[in-house]
Write a protein that holds these residues in place. Structure first.
Motif, PDB file in Angstrom:
ATOM      1  N   PRO A 185       0.805  -1.233   0.000  1.00  0.00           N
ATOM      2  CA  PRO A 185       0.000   0.000   0.000  1.00  0.00           C
ATOM      3  C   PRO A 185       0.835   1.280   0.000  1.00  0.00           C
ATOM      4  CG  PRO A 185      -0.901  -1.570   1.574  1.00  0.00           C
ATOM      5  CD  PRO A 185       0.396  -2.144   1.099  1.00  0.00           C
ATOM      6  N   SER A 186       2.079   1.208   0.468  1.00  0.00           N
ATOM      7  CA  SER A 186       2.931   2.394   0.510  1.00  0.00           C
ATOM      8  C   SER A 186       3.684   2.650  -0.787  1.00  0.00           C
ATOM      9  CB  SER A 186       3.921   2.285   1.674  1.00  0.00           C
ATOM     10  OG  SER A 186       3.251   2.288   2.915  1.00  0.00           O
ATOM     11  N   ASP A 187       3.511   1.813  -1.801  1.00  0.00           N
ATOM     12  CA  ASP A 187       4.191   2.028  -3.078  1.00  0.00           C
ATOM     13  C   ASP A 187       3.926   3.428  -3.614  1.00  0.00           C
ATOM     14  OD1 ASP A 187       5.202  -0.539  -3.181  1.00  0.00           O
ATOM     15  OD2 ASP A 187       3.779  -1.276  -4.677  1.00  0.00           O
ATOM     16  N   GLY A 188       4.969   4.063  -4.155  1.00  0.00           N
ATOM     17  CA  GLY A 188       4.770   5.300  -4.884  1.00  0.00           C
ATOM     18  C   GLY A 188       4.020   5.053  -6.175  1.00  0.00           C
ATOM     19  N   VAL A 189       3.435   6.111  -6.734  1.00  0.00           N
ATOM     20  CA  VAL A 189       2.661   5.968  -7.961  1.00  0.00           C
ATOM     21  C   VAL A 189       3.525   5.457  -9.112  1.00  0.00           C
ATOM     22  CG1 VAL A 189       3.030   8.369  -8.703  1.00  0.00           C
ATOM     23  CG2 VAL A 189       0.968   7.158  -9.424  1.00  0.00           C
ATOM     24  N   TRP A 190       4.842   5.667  -9.037  1.00  0.00           N
ATOM     25  CA  TRP A 190       5.773   5.228 -10.075  1.00  0.00           C
ATOM     26  C   TRP A 190       5.938   3.710 -10.118  1.00  0.00           C
ATOM     27  CZ3 TRP A 190       6.836   8.353  -5.927  1.00  0.00           C
ATOM     28  CH2 TRP A 190       7.500   7.748  -4.855  1.00  0.00           C
ATOM     29  N   ALA A 191       5.343   2.998  -9.157  1.00  0.00           N
ATOM     30  CA  ALA A 191       5.456   1.539  -9.124  1.00  0.00           C
ATOM     31  C   ALA A 191       4.988   0.917 -10.437  1.00  0.00           C
ATOM     32  CB  ALA A 191       4.651   0.976  -7.952  1.00  0.00           C
ATOM     33  N   ALA A 192       4.015   1.541 -11.090  1.00  0.00           N
ATOM     34  CA  ALA A 192       3.487   0.997 -12.340  1.00  0.00           C
ATOM     35  C   ALA A 192       4.572   0.888 -13.409  1.00  0.00           C
ATOM     36  CB  ALA A 192       2.338   1.873 -12.837  1.00  0.00           C
ATOM     37  N   HIS A 193       5.587   1.737 -13.342  1.00  0.00           N
ATOM     38  CA  HIS A 193       6.663   1.711 -14.343  1.00  0.00           C
ATOM     39  C   HIS A 193       7.833   0.845 -13.905  1.00  0.00           C
ATOM     40  CE1 HIS A 193       9.086   3.270 -17.692  1.00  0.00           C
ATOM     41  NE2 HIS A 193      10.089   3.318 -16.831  1.00  0.00           N
ATOM     42  N   TRP A 194       8.149   0.848 -12.602  1.00  0.00           N
ATOM     43  CA  TRP A 194       9.408   0.274 -12.137  1.00  0.00           C
ATOM     44  C   TRP A 194       9.293  -1.053 -11.394  1.00  0.00           C
ATOM     45  CZ3 TRP A 194      13.698   2.440 -13.969  1.00  0.00           C
ATOM     46  CH2 TRP A 194      13.677   3.793 -14.321  1.00  0.00           C
ATOM     47  N   TYR A 195       8.140  -1.395 -10.820  1.00  0.00           N
ATOM     48  CA  TYR A 195       8.083  -2.456  -9.818  1.00  0.00           C
ATOM     49  C   TYR A 195       7.470  -3.763 -10.314  1.00  0.00           C
ATOM     50  CZ  TYR A 195       8.922   1.223  -6.279  1.00  0.00           C
ATOM     51  OH  TYR A 195       9.436   2.263  -5.529  1.00  0.00           O
ATOM     52  N   ALA A 196       7.389  -3.980 -11.614  1.00  0.00           N
ATOM     53  CA  ALA A 196       6.678  -5.160 -12.128  1.00  0.00           C
ATOM     54  C   ALA A 196       7.234  -6.462 -11.563  1.00  0.00           C
ATOM     55  CB  ALA A 196       6.741  -5.178 -13.656  1.00  0.00           C
ATOM     56  N   SER A 197       8.553  -6.616 -11.550  1.00  0.00           N
ATOM     57  CA  SER A 197       9.122  -7.897 -11.125  1.00  0.00           C
ATOM     58  C   SER A 197       8.910  -8.130  -9.633  1.00  0.00           C
ATOM     59  CB  SER A 197      10.610  -7.966 -11.471  1.00  0.00           C
ATOM     60  OG  SER A 197      11.324  -6.927 -10.819  1.00  0.00           O
ATOM     61  N   VAL A 198       9.068  -7.092  -8.820  1.00  0.00           N
ATOM     62  CA  VAL A 198       8.885  -7.298  -7.383  1.00  0.00           C
ATOM     63  C   VAL A 198       7.405  -7.463  -7.037  1.00  0.00           C
ATOM     64  CG1 VAL A 198       8.758  -4.871  -6.665  1.00  0.00           C
ATOM     65  CG2 VAL A 198       9.728  -6.560  -5.108  1.00  0.00           C
ATOM     66  N   HIS A 199       6.507  -6.877  -7.830  1.00  0.00           N
ATOM     67  CA  HIS A 199       5.083  -7.097  -7.620  1.00  0.00           C
ATOM     68  C   HIS A 199       4.699  -8.553  -7.890  1.00  0.00           C
ATOM     69  CE1 HIS A 199       3.440  -2.693  -7.888  1.00  0.00           C
ATOM     70  NE2 HIS A 199       4.176  -2.919  -6.823  1.00  0.00           N
ATOM     71  N   ASP A 200       5.493  -9.217  -8.726  1.00  0.00           N
ATOM     72  CA  ASP A 200       5.211 -10.614  -9.062  1.00  0.00           C
ATOM     73  C   ASP A 200       5.880 -11.574  -8.086  1.00  0.00           C
ATOM     74  OD1 ASP A 200       3.861 -12.369 -10.837  1.00  0.00           O
ATOM     75  OD2 ASP A 200       5.775 -12.922 -11.762  1.00  0.00           O
ATOM     76  N   SER A 201       6.552 -11.027  -7.066  1.00  0.00           N
ATOM     77  CA  SER A 201       7.306 -11.848  -6.126  1.00  0.00           C
ATOM     78  C   SER A 201       6.583 -11.981  -4.797  1.00  0.00           C
ATOM     79  CB  SER A 201       8.687 -11.233  -5.879  1.00  0.00           C
ATOM     80  OG  SER A 201       8.569 -10.067  -5.060  1.00  0.00           O
ATOM     81  N   THR A 202       7.013 -12.957  -4.020  1.00  0.00           N
ATOM     82  CA  THR A 202       6.545 -13.098  -2.635  1.00  0.00           C
ATOM     83  C   THR A 202       7.726 -13.223  -1.688  1.00  0.00           C
ATOM     84  OG1 THR A 202       6.348 -15.510  -2.898  1.00  0.00           O
ATOM     85  CG2 THR A 202       4.369 -14.189  -3.312  1.00  0.00           C
TER      86      THR A 202
END
Length: 239
Positions: A185-202
């Motif tokens: 929930p604390s992700d910055g709005v830029w997560a959509a551009h930079w965080y794809a791989s970590v969003h797919d991780s656990t």
């Protein structure tokens, strides 16, 4: 405890934020100076307008927030900072009230990853010089800053995170090893551009593979960053 974690881009920094964010005793903050940094520099980063709209604060407001009460009544806070954001005009006074930790990654790995998502990379964009300067600043405050290499964390997540917690006087919590898939929930709005791989991780990815090949026109950036990386690496926590 307020932890200020200092790294450059593409450096396991988001995964580390998720590790601390999965603890019940921590509030996490994602790159608090990103908005002021873009305003002061005028840089045209991906999602610039969205970032500026989501981060309206000036540098003094951000500093006051970092020094203020920790939201949610939690006892600890984790501030994920990018070293390149600490340009002239960004206050550093809050650092004296934080436990300062420096997160390293080999410059060739940083350049190979960052240049895939950002054109026209410069030495200032990858933050190694600034990381060394901030390390010296923390020393000047009379602190003993902790340094940890992301490669060591990926090699042995539990062992290195235990060492990190011990080094800063924080009880170990196994919740740091796993987090829910899909972001925080604390992700910055830029997560959509930079965080794809970590969003797919656990959890933390396994050991890094062979050293990547850096494009010839970027090799001078690797060479310029290596002295800073090697200097801090010499005092990093050992596996």
């Amino acid at each position: 405890m307020k932890i200020a974690m200092w790294s450059g881009p593409r450096n396991l920094s988001t995964a580390m934020m998720y590790a601390f964010g999965n603890r019940a005793d921590f509030h996490v903050v994602d790159e608090p100076f990103y908005g002021p940094y873009l305003r002061l520099t005028g840089l045209d980063h991906p999602m610039r307008s969205e970032i500026l709209a989501s981060r309206p604060e000036n540098t003094e407001e951000v500093s006051a927030q970092l020094l203020g009460p920790i939201p949610g009544g939690r006892p600890h806070a984790y501030h994920k900072h990018m070293t390149q954001h600490m340009i002239p005009g960004v206050p550093r006074g809050f650092m004296g009230y934080c436990v300062n930790v420096f997160l390293l990654r080999h410059p060739a790995r940083v350049l190979a990853s960052f240049s895939d998502k950002y054109e026209g990379v410069t030495a200032d964009d990858i933050g190694f010089r600034q990381q060394a300067e901030l390390y010296d600043h923390v020393l000047s405050l009379g602190q003993a800053p902790v340094v940890v290499d992301s490669a060591a964390i990926r090699q042995d997540p539990e062992g290195m995170l235990r060492k990190l917690c011990a080094a800063i006087g924080l009880p170990w919590d196994p919740a740091m090893l796993r987090w829910p898939k899909g972001g925080h929930p604390s992700d910055g709005v830029w997560a959509a551009h930079w965080y794809a791989s970590v969003h797919d991780s656990t959890g933390f990815a396994g050991p890094e593979g062979p050293m990547p090949t850096v494009r010839p026109e970027l090799q001078h950036l690797v060479e310029g960053a290596m002295p800073h990386y090697e200097r801090l690496g010499a005092v990093a926590l050992k596996p």
